[in-house]
Design an enzyme around this catalytic site. Structure first.
Site, PDB file in Angstrom:
ATOM      1  N   GLU A  16      27.145  77.822  83.689  1.00 17.92           N
ATOM      2  CA  GLU A  16      26.079  76.790  83.708  1.00 17.92           C
ATOM      3  C   GLU A  16      25.621  76.532  85.132  1.00 17.92           C
ATOM      4  O   GLU A  16      24.441  76.356  85.403  1.00 17.92           O
ATOM      5  CB  GLU A  16      26.614  75.498  83.072  1.00 17.92           C
ATOM      6  N   ASP A  50      32.544  76.437  83.345  1.00 15.64           N
ATOM      7  CA  ASP A  50      32.646  76.781  84.768  1.00 15.64           C
ATOM      8  C   ASP A  50      32.538  75.556  85.678  1.00 15.64           C
ATOM      9  O   ASP A  50      31.971  74.534  85.302  1.00 15.64           O
ATOM     10  CB  ASP A  50      31.575  77.819  85.153  1.00 15.64           C
TER      11      ASP A  50
HETATM   12 ZN   LIG Z   1      27.833  70.121  84.645  1.00 10.89          ZN
END
Ligand SMILES: [Zn+2]
Length: 355
Positions: free
Chosen positions: A124, A67
């Site tokens: 993340e 992401d």
């Molecule tokens: Zn990163």
């Protein structure tokens, strides 16, 4: 590799919308590396690639996150004077697609390598969500590297305990012309916040009040305020103590004037440190040195997937990829640094295979 990297950033993958990128990466790893790919129930990708050359060396995982932050839709990479950047309206997405591009290049070019498991996590940037849900039963490796930091010579071996503090203050609404019938939630919030330290508390502890929302109308005593605060420390106990101090400040200030403070403290992740003399840290340092750089180990106050995976029992360290100005439309990476990152990872695989 630069072409592959540019192809990756052209596929949108803002947090929560990574599926198309994961699917494209899966196809690419199957085609180029003959990897056996599985998506776990959460949607994280695990790609297994057999050893090559020497037969020694325990399996190792190499991880990056799929992401990106916003604005990350419609990224158009431009390569100019040896630097890759976006056209300017979006981030570039080197965080963390440069990490993934370097990993793939390293696996492709290593003359020998142990069994490799490439892990591509989701979410993340929005709380390390993918790493939390990663199905570890899919992994044989007990140790690995996350390619998701900046400086190429740094090995990140530890991080903080991180506490979120969510506060709701409920006072009593009244007309501004008759304030004696009300209790101002905004005033409670203001007084409470000044009762605890904020900012850098010592060299391993920080605290922050990030958002505050409250009040509805100018001519009314405000009934409600919500606050999002947090604190972090490399020392687990210090983080808990600071969170308690903040909680008590809101509760006591509210109670003293007849308001209520509902405070929820949530531990996002716990401090952990991979020992300097562990196999994975030694391997990372040797790989950096073999690329002609001076390796340094660091602990940081930011969260990484490594904290989650270390907490879940995997020996994990984070290495740099060379990107600059991440999380901004000025994000960029030098081609030479991207190449250096893949050289470090290739060294790492070759050294690990010879162990
Ligand atoms: Zn990163």
């Amino acid at each position: 590799m630069v072409e592959r990297f540019c192809e990756m950033v052209r596929i949108d993958s803002e947090s929560g919308s990574e599926a198309r990128f994961i699917e494209a990466t899966k196809r690419q790893l199957e085609a180029e590396l003959s990897a056996k790919c599985v998506l776990d129930e959460h949607g994280n990708l695990v790609a297994k690639i057999p050893a090559k050359g020497a037969t020694g060396g325990a399996p190792i995982f190499l991880a990056a996150h799929a992401d990106t932050v916003k604005p990350g839709v419609g990224i158009e990479p431009i390569v100019e004077d040896g630097v890759v950047r976006s056209k300017g309206e979006t981030i570039l997405g080197a965080d963390d697609k440069a990490g993934l591009a370097a990993i793939i290049e390293a696996v492709l070019t290593a003359e020998q390598r142990p069994p490799v498991e490439i892990v591509v996590t989701l979410g993340e940037e929005v709380g390390l969500v993918g790493a939390r849900h990663l199905d570890l039963s899919l992994l044989d490796a007990k140790r690995g590297i996350i390619a998701d930091s900046d400086a190429l010579n740094e090995v990140i071996i530890g991080g903080p305990t991180h506490a979120s503090v969510d506060v709701e203050i409920v006072g009593k609404a009244a007309h501004a012309a008759a304030p004696e019938h009300g209790v101002s939630a905004i005033r409670v919030a203001a007084q409470a916040i000044t009762r605890f330290e904020e900012g850098k508390l010592d060299d391993e502890t920080v605290a922050n009040v990030g958002t505050i929302h409250g009040g509805m109308i100018r001519n009314g005593v405000p009934e409600c305020v919500t606050i999002e605060a947090e604190c972090r420390s490399l020392d687990h106990g210090k983080c808990l103590k600071q969170a308690e101090t903040m909680k008590a400040a809101f509760e006591e200030t509210a109670t003293a004037v007849g308001a209520t403070a509902n405070v929820r403290v949530r531990i996002e992740y716990e401090a952990s440190r991979t020992p300097e003399d562990s196999g994975i840290v030694r391997l990372a340092k040797e790989a950096i040195a073999a690329a002609g750089l001076e390796p340094e180990t660091e602990v940081i106050l930011g969260g990484t997937d490594a904290l989650i995976l270390s907490g879940r029992g995997l020996e994990t360290a984070v290495i740099g990829v060379g990107g600059e100005a991440a999380h901004s439309t000025d994000e960029r990476i030098r081609v030479a640094d991207l190449e250096k990152a893949s050289e470090i990872l290739r060294n790492l695989l070759e050294i690990a295979a010879a162990e």
